[in-house]
Design an enzyme around this catalytic site. Structure first.
Site, PDB file in Angstrom:
ATOM      1  CG  ASN A  57     -71.228 -57.837 -72.212  1.00 51.01           C
ATOM      2  OD1 ASN A  57     -72.364 -57.897 -72.660  1.00 51.01           O
ATOM      3  ND2 ASN A  57     -70.927 -57.128 -71.131  1.00 51.01           N
ATOM      4  CG  HIS A 101     -76.815 -49.734 -68.157  1.00 45.39           C
ATOM      5  ND1 HIS A 101     -77.250 -50.963 -67.694  1.00 45.39           N
ATOM      6  CD2 HIS A 101     -75.529 -49.925 -68.522  1.00 45.39           C
ATOM      7  CE1 HIS A 101     -76.270 -51.847 -67.768  1.00 45.39           C
ATOM      8  NE2 HIS A 101     -75.211 -51.246 -68.285  1.00 45.39           N
ATOM      9  CE1 TYR A 158     -77.113 -50.337 -99.920  1.00 44.53           C
ATOM     10  CE2 TYR A 158     -76.518 -52.391 -98.841  1.00 44.53           C
ATOM     11  CZ  TYR A 158     -76.201 -51.088 -99.200  1.00 44.53           C
ATOM     12  OH  TYR A 158     -74.997 -50.561 -98.838  1.00 44.53           O
ATOM     13  CG  ASP A 173     -80.154 -47.391 -94.846  1.00 43.42           C
ATOM     14  OD1 ASP A 173     -81.186 -47.344 -95.538  1.00 43.42           O
ATOM     15  OD2 ASP A 173     -79.097 -46.805 -95.145  1.00 43.42           O
ATOM     16  CB  SER A 217     -71.266 -58.763 -64.353  1.00 41.77           C
ATOM     17  OG  SER A 217     -70.967 -57.636 -65.156  1.00 41.77           O
ATOM     18  CG  HIS A 237     -70.965 -48.938 -70.725  1.00 41.10           C
ATOM     19  ND1 HIS A 237     -71.785 -48.394 -69.766  1.00 41.10           N
ATOM     20  CD2 HIS A 237     -70.987 -50.271 -70.511  1.00 41.10           C
ATOM     21  CE1 HIS A 237     -72.267 -49.352 -68.991  1.00 41.10           C
ATOM     22  NE2 HIS A 237     -71.792 -50.504 -69.426  1.00 41.10           N
ATOM     23  CG  HIS A 292     -74.007 -54.001 -72.595  1.00 44.73           C
ATOM     24  ND1 HIS A 292     -74.715 -52.821 -72.683  1.00 44.73           N
ATOM     25  CD2 HIS A 292     -73.371 -53.974 -71.389  1.00 44.73           C
ATOM     26  CE1 HIS A 292     -74.525 -52.114 -71.579  1.00 44.73           C
ATOM     27  NE2 HIS A 292     -73.714 -52.781 -70.788  1.00 44.73           N
TER      28      HIS A 292
END
Length: 232
Positions: free
Chosen positions: A28, A168, A226, A119, A74, A96, A94
């Site tokens: 999410n 997690h 840069y 970087d 959630s 996984h 977020h």
């Protein structure tokens, strides 16, 4: 309400999938309107192939739904805890993603072994402690945000735009939703290369401070050079 932010958050969520950082609905992204104190976030459990901008949910900083017909992610309390404490961020992501989760599940920070990491991250990507049983049972998602904030008590969240939550997975952030996704992409890549580097040479140490500073500050801060200059 917040139509441009909804579109930006929707596009950032789709970018997670395009970059191969999410499977199923495991991820999410959110964004915040600081002036209004409102957050736009992906709805919970909605597949990416049917996700639309109008599905995004608007909540206030206490987690109350202000607009939207679907339940917010959630992980919303975690995002809100980060917005309340990291006042200069504009987006949170977020996932996984596999390699970042390898380090999170090993409860190990990612040392800065090369310039690819330097970087974007000014040093190691830290790993939090495990949540206690009480934290898990009482306010799990908010406690996840709190343990991240605790981990950054002596760290600069602007210079290290990401963390591994022990057992997690990764959370990243940036100036806006897509910038948070960018940090997620970099984090996944450096997790993979670091794993293999340590496999080849378990005695590796972090790159010298001078090299870390050179690569980070040539992209960040007043002396950055840069990329292309914007015309005024």
């Amino acid at each position: 309400m917040l139509e441009e932010l909804k579109k930006a958050v929707w596009q950032a969520n789709l970018e997670l999938q395009r970059q191969g950082l999410v499977l199923l609905t495991w991820g999410n992204v959110s964004g915040i309107d600081r002036e209004r104190g409102l957050v736009v976030i992906k709805p919970s459990g909605v597949p990416y192939d049917v996700l639309k901008a109008e599905h995004m949910v608007v909540v206030d900083l206490e987690g109350r739904v202000v607009e939207g017909k679907l339940n917010p992610s959630s992980d919303t309390p975690t995002h809100l805890e980060l917005y309340r404490n990291f006042e200069k961020i504009g987006g949170v992501a977020h996932t996984h993603s596999s390699w970042a989760c390898v380090f999170a599940q090993a409860q190990r920070s990612i040392p800065c072994l090369g310039t690819t990491q330097a970087d974007t991250f000014f040093g190691p990507v830290p790993c939090t402690r495990l949540l206690t049983r009480e934290e898990i049972e009482r306010e799990y998602e908010r406690a996840t945000g709190r343990v991240i904030v605790e981990c950054f008590r002596d760290l600069d969240y602007e210079a290290i735009p990401g963390v591994l939550v022990a057992g997690h997975g990764p959370f990243t952030w940036g100036k806006d939703p897509m910038d948070a996704v960018h940090a997620s992409v970099v984090l996944e890549e450096v997790a993979k290369t670091t794993y293999y580097a340590l496999l080849l040479n378990p005695t590796l140490e972090s790159i010298p401070r001078a090299l870390l500073e050179k690569h980070f500050f040539r992209k960040h801060g007043p002396g950055a050079y840069y990329g292309q200059r914007r015309e005024t």
